[in-house]
Write an enzyme that holds these catalytic residues in place. Structure first.
Site, PDB file in Angstrom:
ATOM      1  N   THR A 148      -6.378 -56.822 -23.621  1.00 40.86           N
ATOM      2  CA  THR A 148      -6.388 -57.108 -22.183  1.00 40.86           C
ATOM      3  C   THR A 148      -5.534 -58.325 -21.876  1.00 40.86           C
ATOM      4  OG1 THR A 148      -7.793 -57.634 -20.303  1.00 40.86           O
ATOM      5  CG2 THR A 148      -8.536 -58.451 -22.411  1.00 40.86           C
ATOM      6  N   SER A 203     -14.741 -64.341 -19.993  1.00 40.21           N
ATOM      7  CA  SER A 203     -16.065 -63.698 -20.052  1.00 40.21           C
ATOM      8  C   SER A 203     -16.340 -63.336 -21.509  1.00 40.21           C
ATOM      9  CB  SER A 203     -16.111 -62.419 -19.208  1.00 40.21           C
ATOM     10  OG  SER A 203     -15.373 -61.381 -19.845  1.00 40.21           O
ATOM     11  N   TYR A 232     -17.024 -60.449 -22.484  1.00 38.75           N
ATOM     12  CA  TYR A 232     -16.242 -59.227 -22.720  1.00 38.75           C
ATOM     13  C   TYR A 232     -14.797 -59.577 -23.101  1.00 38.75           C
ATOM     14  CZ  TYR A 232     -12.560 -56.033 -21.556  1.00 38.75           C
ATOM     15  OH  TYR A 232     -11.382 -55.338 -21.614  1.00 38.75           O
ATOM     16  N   HIS A 233     -14.125 -60.382 -22.253  1.00 33.78           N
ATOM     17  CA  HIS A 233     -12.716 -60.680 -22.542  1.00 33.78           C
ATOM     18  C   HIS A 233     -12.567 -61.325 -23.924  1.00 33.78           C
ATOM     19  CE1 HIS A 233     -12.237 -60.174 -18.070  1.00 33.78           C
ATOM     20  NE2 HIS A 233     -11.060 -59.702 -18.422  1.00 33.78           N
ATOM     21  N   LYS A 239     -11.961 -59.083 -26.961  1.00 36.78           N
ATOM     22  CA  LYS A 239     -10.590 -58.623 -27.196  1.00 36.78           C
ATOM     23  C   LYS A 239      -9.816 -59.643 -28.034  1.00 36.78           C
ATOM     24  CE  LYS A 239     -10.917 -54.865 -24.691  1.00 36.78           C
ATOM     25  NZ  LYS A 239     -10.741 -53.519 -25.205  1.00 36.78           N
ATOM     26  N   VAL A 252      -6.267 -51.664 -14.308  1.00 34.35           N
ATOM     27  CA  VAL A 252      -5.727 -50.328 -14.011  1.00 34.35           C
ATOM     28  C   VAL A 252      -6.248 -49.866 -12.653  1.00 34.35           C
ATOM     29  CG1 VAL A 252      -5.539 -47.963 -14.830  1.00 34.35           C
ATOM     30  CG2 VAL A 252      -5.783 -49.838 -16.477  1.00 34.35           C
TER      31      VAL A 252
HETATM   32  P1  NAD Z   1     -14.489 -46.708 -19.925  1.00 36.19           P
HETATM   33  O1  NAD Z   1     -15.794 -47.415 -20.061  1.00 36.19           O
HETATM   34  O2  NAD Z   1     -14.279 -45.805 -18.769  1.00 36.19           O
HETATM   35  O3  NAD Z   1     -14.197 -45.864 -21.256  1.00 36.19           O
HETATM   36  C1  NAD Z   1     -14.552 -46.314 -22.536  1.00 36.19           C
HETATM   37  C2  NAD Z   1     -15.093 -45.109 -23.307  1.00 36.19           C
HETATM   38  O4  NAD Z   1     -15.427 -45.533 -24.631  1.00 36.19           O
HETATM   39  C3  NAD Z   1     -16.349 -44.526 -22.682  1.00 36.19           C
HETATM   40  O5  NAD Z   1     -16.212 -43.130 -22.528  1.00 36.19           O
HETATM   41  C4  NAD Z   1     -17.465 -44.878 -23.674  1.00 36.19           C
HETATM   42  O6  NAD Z   1     -18.481 -43.897 -23.701  1.00 36.19           O
HETATM   43  C5  NAD Z   1     -16.695 -45.006 -24.982  1.00 36.19           C
HETATM   44  N1  NAD Z   1     -17.301 -45.937 -25.962  1.00 36.19           N
HETATM   45  C6  NAD Z   1     -17.672 -47.230 -25.767  1.00 36.19           C
HETATM   46  N2  NAD Z   1     -18.148 -47.755 -26.914  1.00 36.19           N
HETATM   47  C7  NAD Z   1     -18.075 -46.776 -27.870  1.00 36.19           C
HETATM   48  C8  NAD Z   1     -18.416 -46.717 -29.243  1.00 36.19           C
HETATM   49  N3  NAD Z   1     -18.960 -47.756 -29.888  1.00 36.19           N
HETATM   50  N4  NAD Z   1     -18.189 -45.561 -29.914  1.00 36.19           N
HETATM   51  C9  NAD Z   1     -17.650 -44.473 -29.276  1.00 36.19           C
HETATM   52  N5  NAD Z   1     -17.319 -44.486 -27.969  1.00 36.19           N
HETATM   53  C10 NAD Z   1     -17.534 -45.631 -27.265  1.00 36.19           C
HETATM   54  O7  NAD Z   1     -13.348 -47.829 -19.987  1.00 36.19           O
HETATM   55  P2  NAD Z   1     -11.804 -47.724 -19.582  1.00 36.19           P
HETATM   56  O8  NAD Z   1     -11.632 -48.306 -18.250  1.00 36.19           O
HETATM   57  O9  NAD Z   1     -11.312 -46.362 -19.877  1.00 36.19           O
HETATM   58  O10 NAD Z   1     -11.180 -48.732 -20.642  1.00 36.19           O
HETATM   59  C11 NAD Z   1     -10.712 -48.259 -21.900  1.00 36.19           C
HETATM   60  C12 NAD Z   1     -10.186 -49.421 -22.717  1.00 36.19           C
HETATM   61  O11 NAD Z   1      -9.105 -50.045 -22.031  1.00 36.19           O
HETATM   62  C13 NAD Z   1     -11.215 -50.512 -22.983  1.00 36.19           C
HETATM   63  O12 NAD Z   1     -11.055 -50.992 -24.296  1.00 36.19           O
HETATM   64  C14 NAD Z   1     -10.862 -51.576 -21.976  1.00 36.19           C
HETATM   65  O13 NAD Z   1     -11.243 -52.831 -22.432  1.00 36.19           O
HETATM   66  C15 NAD Z   1      -9.356 -51.429 -21.860  1.00 36.19           C
HETATM   67  N6  NAD Z   1      -8.848 -51.866 -20.545  1.00 36.19           N
HETATM   68  C16 NAD Z   1      -9.275 -51.269 -19.393  1.00 36.19           C
HETATM   69  C17 NAD Z   1      -8.766 -51.706 -18.171  1.00 36.19           C
HETATM   70  C18 NAD Z   1      -9.203 -51.117 -16.854  1.00 36.19           C
HETATM   71  O14 NAD Z   1      -8.786 -51.627 -15.801  1.00 36.19           O
HETATM   72  N7  NAD Z   1      -9.997 -50.072 -16.827  1.00 36.19           N
HETATM   73  C19 NAD Z   1      -7.821 -52.731 -18.152  1.00 36.19           C
HETATM   74  C20 NAD Z   1      -7.410 -53.315 -19.349  1.00 36.19           C
HETATM   75  C21 NAD Z   1      -7.922 -52.867 -20.554  1.00 36.19           C
HETATM   76  N1  USQ Z   2     -12.527 -59.669  -7.722  1.00 32.03           N
HETATM   77  C1  USQ Z   2     -12.715 -59.915  -6.375  1.00 32.03           C
HETATM   78  N2  USQ Z   2     -13.457 -59.017  -5.668  1.00 32.03           N
HETATM   79  C2  USQ Z   2     -13.985 -57.896  -6.230  1.00 32.03           C
HETATM   80  C3  USQ Z   2     -13.768 -57.643  -7.600  1.00 32.03           C
HETATM   81  C4  USQ Z   2     -13.033 -58.550  -8.327  1.00 32.03           C
HETATM   82  O1  USQ Z   2     -12.234 -60.910  -5.829  1.00 32.03           O
HETATM   83  O2  USQ Z   2     -14.662 -57.144  -5.511  1.00 32.03           O
HETATM   84  C5  USQ Z   2     -11.706 -60.603  -8.515  1.00 32.03           C
HETATM   85  C6  USQ Z   2     -12.414 -61.191  -9.727  1.00 32.03           C
HETATM   86  O3  USQ Z   2     -13.111 -62.370  -9.404  1.00 32.03           O
HETATM   87  C7  USQ Z   2     -11.262 -61.435 -10.678  1.00 32.03           C
HETATM   88  C8  USQ Z   2     -10.261 -60.346 -10.323  1.00 32.03           C
HETATM   89  O4  USQ Z   2     -10.631 -59.862  -9.035  1.00 32.03           O
HETATM   90  O5  USQ Z   2     -10.654 -62.657 -10.406  1.00 32.03           O
HETATM   91  C9  USQ Z   2     -10.248 -59.194 -11.294  1.00 32.03           C
HETATM   92  O6  USQ Z   2     -11.561 -58.671 -11.451  1.00 32.03           O
HETATM   93  P1  USQ Z   2     -11.780 -57.144 -11.908  1.00 32.03           P
HETATM   94  O7  USQ Z   2     -13.239 -56.863 -11.894  1.00 32.03           O
HETATM   95  O8  USQ Z   2     -10.884 -56.264 -11.130  1.00 32.03           O
HETATM   96  O9  USQ Z   2     -11.173 -57.152 -13.388  1.00 32.03           O
HETATM   97  P2  USQ Z   2     -11.671 -57.826 -14.745  1.00 32.03           P
HETATM   98  O10 USQ Z   2     -13.057 -58.303 -14.686  1.00 32.03           O
HETATM   99  O11 USQ Z   2     -10.624 -58.791 -15.177  1.00 32.03           O
HETATM  100  O12 USQ Z   2     -11.676 -56.594 -15.745  1.00 32.03           O
HETATM  101  C10 USQ Z   2     -10.835 -55.446 -15.611  1.00 32.03           C
HETATM  102  C11 USQ Z   2     -11.361 -54.372 -16.559  1.00 32.03           C
HETATM  103  C12 USQ Z   2     -11.259 -54.889 -17.990  1.00 32.03           C
HETATM  104  C13 USQ Z   2      -9.833 -55.305 -18.290  1.00 32.03           C
HETATM  105  C14 USQ Z   2      -9.319 -56.310 -17.268  1.00 32.03           C
HETATM  106  C15 USQ Z   2      -7.828 -56.539 -17.393  1.00 32.03           C
HETATM  107  O13 USQ Z   2     -12.716 -54.058 -16.233  1.00 32.03           O
HETATM  108  O14 USQ Z   2     -11.650 -53.859 -18.890  1.00 32.03           O
HETATM  109  O15 USQ Z   2      -9.766 -55.884 -19.566  1.00 32.03           O
HETATM  110  O16 USQ Z   2      -9.500 -55.769 -15.938  1.00 32.03           O
HETATM  111  S1  USQ Z   2      -7.404 -58.217 -17.091  1.00 32.03           S
HETATM  112  O17 USQ Z   2      -7.910 -58.598 -15.786  1.00 32.03           O
HETATM  113  O18 USQ Z   2      -5.969 -58.288 -17.170  1.00 32.03           O
HETATM  114  O19 USQ Z   2      -8.060 -58.991 -18.130  1.00 32.03           O
END
Ligand code: NAD
Ligand code: USQ
Length: 383
Positions: free
Chosen positions: A144, A179, A181-182, A185, A211
């Site tokens: 991320t 966080s 979570y972050h 990564k 995304v």
């Molecule tokens: P998502 O939660 O929709 O999909 C993740 C999938 O992985 C789910 O279907 C879940 O059931 C599966 N999963 C989770 N833990 C598992 C495990 N231990 N074994 C098997 N399956 C498991 O998430 P997403 O939005 O598709 O994100 C996918 C990846 O991309 C993540 O690693 C996320 O951190 C990264 N990412 C997402 C975004 C975003 O904006 N959505 C942005 C940056 C990075």
């Molecule tokens: N935010 C608002 N209002 C909202 C939601 C979010 O102001 O209603 C703000 C948050 O405070 C933050 C920013 O928007 O500053 C982004 O928040 P987000 O919830 O859109 O994204 P984030 O928590 O960073 O996580 C998402 C995905 C995560 C991925 C990450 C990419 O859930 O899986 O890793 O985006 S990145 O942001 O580049 O780390």
């Protein structure tokens, strides 16, 4: 190519599986379906109705004739993972299968522990499985942009050259995630880097931005193939949330001052970036980092653009600056490099008004599914 898509039932993984299958790859999905269970835990849902994974792959086969194999199980169960590797002999392993919500990881101790063990240990199992059963397999790991945080200097792609006391070295770029979570990564990146060095694994870390969107050409083919679209305060992300909020007449929820700037990309570019990484594998022992985003915006920019476009479609939209549930800088410098994927052929789908309207249209068609009490954020970083 024989490709495993771990997390292939999720928001990014499902469209990626379809796209790579369409390109003629032999695609296998591995997923434990935990994301669907989290919807139940949070009493939430996707704005779009979701078919089961079984129905999804059956429909894909019916439309295209292409088979996508599925293995339902957890990356943290090594016996299961071993069997998946034995049966598929993967040449690329695309790893999306992690708990990906920052707010979910900040709910309480249990959720932080779950997120860190699920993600960090799951990834470590994947590294061991590659070493033991498919040493040539290319790991394509979703990281991320949030690993870097928001430093007051330009963000490079994974590494930075540092001069200190008259000596120079190329070092991993400093990480300041916001966080638990972050942070997973960051831990994953370090574990992958070591595995590449000591075992000669080839890996690409895709530091993806936020995304937006939901459809790709493939998911649009039939309603059974539709992708999920999250809006709740836990799994919904900035731009998608704003579009859904405008569809239901909810004020757009800008957290705090709204100067938070983040990197973004369209889901259509996510699938293409994974394809580019797969077609251009890292060398043996190489730990390669790509910054996977196409543009960056502040939260205020996104709220204002959403408001303007929604009003053009006849909706009335307000913007509220609500108390920020997170601990983060609300005004800061942000400049990040993203040249590696562009150099390998990525042609970005930029955020146009038409793109915003398309997503908003899907939200409008499904707005009755939105559970309104889930829209405001309920998880606080301060506990
Ligand atoms: P998502 O939660 O929709 O999909 C993740 C999938 O992985 C789910 O279907 C879940 O059931 C599966 N999963 C989770 N833990 C598992 C495990 N231990 N074994 C098997 N399956 C498991 O998430 P997403 O939005 O598709 O994100 C996918 C990846 O991309 C993540 O690693 C996320 O951190 C990264 N990412 C997402 C975004 C975003 O904006 N959505 C942005 C940056 C990075
Ligand atoms: N935010 C608002 N209002 C909202 C939601 C979010 O102001 O209603 C703000 C948050 O405070 C933050 C920013 O928007 O500053 C982004 O928040 P987000 O919830 O859109 O994204 P984030 O928590 O960073 O996580 C998402 C995905 C995560 C991925 C990450 C990419 O859930 O899986 O890793 O985006 S990145 O942001 O580049 O780390």
């Amino acid at each position: 190519m024989r490709i495993i898509i771990a997390g292939g039932d999720g928001f990014c993984g499902w469209p990626t599986a379809l796209y790579l299958s369409k390109q003629g790859h032999d695609v296998t999905i591995v997923d434990n379906l935990v994301r669907r269970k989290m919807d139940k835990e949070l009493h939430s849902n996707s704005v779009t109705p979701l078919a089961t994974l079984e129905e999804r792959v059956a429909k894909w086969k019916e439309i295209t004739g292409n088979e996508i194999r599925t293995f339902i199980g957890d990356l943290n169960h090594y016996d299961f993972l071993r069997e998946v590797f034995r049966q598929t002999e993967p040449e690329a392993f695309v790893h999306f299968a992690e708990q990906r919500s920052a707010p979910y990881s900040m709910i309480d101790r249990e959720h932080a522990i779950y997120t860190q063990s699920n993600n960090v240990l799951g990834n470590l199992n994947v590294l061991y499985a590659i070493k033991e059963f498919a040493p040539e397999c290319h790991l394509i790991k979703l990281g991320t942009m949030g690993e870097y945080g928001a430093p007051n200097i330009d963000i490079e792609e994974g590494y930075i050259e540092i001069e200190h006391n008259g000596r120079k070295d190329r070092m991993p770029y400093p990480k300041q995630p916001g966080s638990f979570y972050h942070l997973t990564k960051v831990h994953d990146s370090h574990n992958i880097m070591l595995a590449c060095k000591i075992w000669g694994i080839r890996a690409t870390d895709l530091n993806q931005g936020i995304v937006y969107g939901l459809h790709t050409e493939e998911t649009e083919l039939d309603s059974v193939l539709y992708n999920r679209l999250d809006y709740d305060g836990v799994f919904g992300t900035a731009l998608n949330r704003f579009l859904i909020q405008s569809a239901i007449g909810h004020d757009l929820t800008v957290y705090g001052a709204g100067g938070q700037t983040r990197a973004f990309l369209n889901i259509k570019d996510t699938v293409r970036c994974v394809e580019i990484a797969a077609n251009n594998p890292a060398d043996k022992g190489e730990f390669r980092v790509f910054n996977q985003f196409t543009e960056y915006f502040s939260v205020n920019d996104l709220a204002e653009r959403t408001k303007r476009v929604a009003e053009e479609m006849g909706l009335t939209v307000g913007i509220s600056h609500i108390e920020n549930p997170r601990v983060e800088a609300e005004e800061h410098y942000y400049h990040a490099v993203n040249t590696n994927l562009r150099a390998l052929g990525l042609e970005p789908n930029l955020l146009t008004d038409d793109v915003l309207k398309e997503i908003l249209q899907v939200a409008l068609e499904n707005k009755d599914r939105v559970i309104k009490k889930n829209v405001l954020p309920q998880v606080s970083w301060r506990g």
